[in-house]
Scaffold this active site. Structure first.
Site, mmCIF file in Angstrom:
data_model
loop_
_atom_site.group_PDB
_atom_site.id
_atom_site.type_symbol
_atom_site.label_atom_id
_atom_site.label_comp_id
_atom_site.label_asym_id
_atom_site.label_seq_id
_atom_site.Cartn_x
_atom_site.Cartn_y
_atom_site.Cartn_z
ATOM 1 C CB SER A 136 -0.889 0.007 1.251
ATOM 2 O OG SER A 136 -1.543 1.249 1.426
ATOM 3 C CE1 TYR A 149 -3.844 -1.287 5.944
ATOM 4 C CE2 TYR A 149 -3.459 0.974 5.255
ATOM 5 C CZ TYR A 149 -3.702 -0.352 4.939
ATOM 6 O OH TYR A 149 -3.778 -0.742 3.625
#
Length: 249
Positions: A136, A149
């Site tokens: 990501s 995260y």
């Protein structure tokens, strides 16, 4: 393409789109996920070209048992797509829920390790092993309220590099694709089922689609054996960073 591709998180989004595209390209698919009914739908669509496995990547023993039970026709796995991953919550660190932290670290980091470790004997034995980790942009920068995260995706970035180094002598290709904003169930999970809030994430601009990432995965896998897409970042044109998106309201 004559490959046997093991895909985690294949019940929706990028994983499902990748399974469908790679099957179309001639690969045999081992589709993995926790939602048995979604896997059954994939099986109905792809028939004998797919084998499905229902397990949670967080459960090391379940991962090992699932890999050990792969039928003969699919045992020679030469390609692994580590796609399973989730975000839970969007709170500042001082208000964060430790259960959310555990879920993100267990799925995004430990799950990737468990699956990779279980499949490495097959990947190495194939003589053409290829691992693609779906990371990501959160693994490249940190944004407000992203804390754990972002940390988990930075770990994926580090593991991608470490795997490439450690497995170099074995001749494996190891790479990562790091998407920005992709319209999937991601935000619905992050906001714990709040669909109205999740929809606002993708309004006012054109986000990436799961199929866009599936096509990049196919591109990486279909390069000649001497070419490795080691680390690829992709965003929608409207996105400049995790916190800057041009929206037309």
């Amino acid at each position: 393409m004559d490959r046997i591709v093991f895909i985690t998180g294949a019940t929706s989004g990028i994983g499902r789109a990748t399974a469908l595209l790679l099957a179309e390209k001639g690969c045999r698919i081992i589709a993995c996920g926790r939602r048995e009914e979604r896997l059954a739908e994939l099986k109905e669509k792809l028939g004998d070209q797919v084998h499905t496995l229902t397990f949670d990547v967080r459960d090391r023993k379940a991962v090992e048992a699932a890999v050990a039970a792969i039928p003969d026709r699919f045992t020679a796995v030469d390609t692994l797509i580590n796609n399973a991953g989730n975000a839970h919550g969007l709170d500042p660190i001082q208000d964060g829920d430790p259960d959310d932290w555990d879920a993100m670290i267990d799925i995004n980091v430990k799950g990737l390790l468990y699956v990779t470790r279980a499949l490495l004997p097959s990947l190495i034995a194939s003589g053409r092993g290829h691992i693609l980790n779906i990371g990501s942009t959160a693994g490249k920068e940190v944004y407000p309220r992203g804390n754990v995260y972002c940390a988990s995706k930075h770990a994926v970035d580090a593991l991608n590099q470490a795997l490439r180094i450690d497995l170099n002598a074995e001749g494996l290709r190891v790479g990562a694709i790091n998407p920005g904003l992709v319209e999937t169930e991601f935000s619905k999970v992050r906001f714990k089922g709040d669909e109205a809030r999740a929809e606002t994430v993708y309004q006012g601009y054109e986000p990436l689609r799961a199929g866009d990432i599936a096509e990049l995965i196919w591109f990486a896998l279909s390069r000649p054996a001497h070419v490795n897409i080691a680390d690829l970042v992709v965003m929608p044109t409207a996105q400049a960073s995790s916190t800057q998106v041009r929206k037309e309201l």
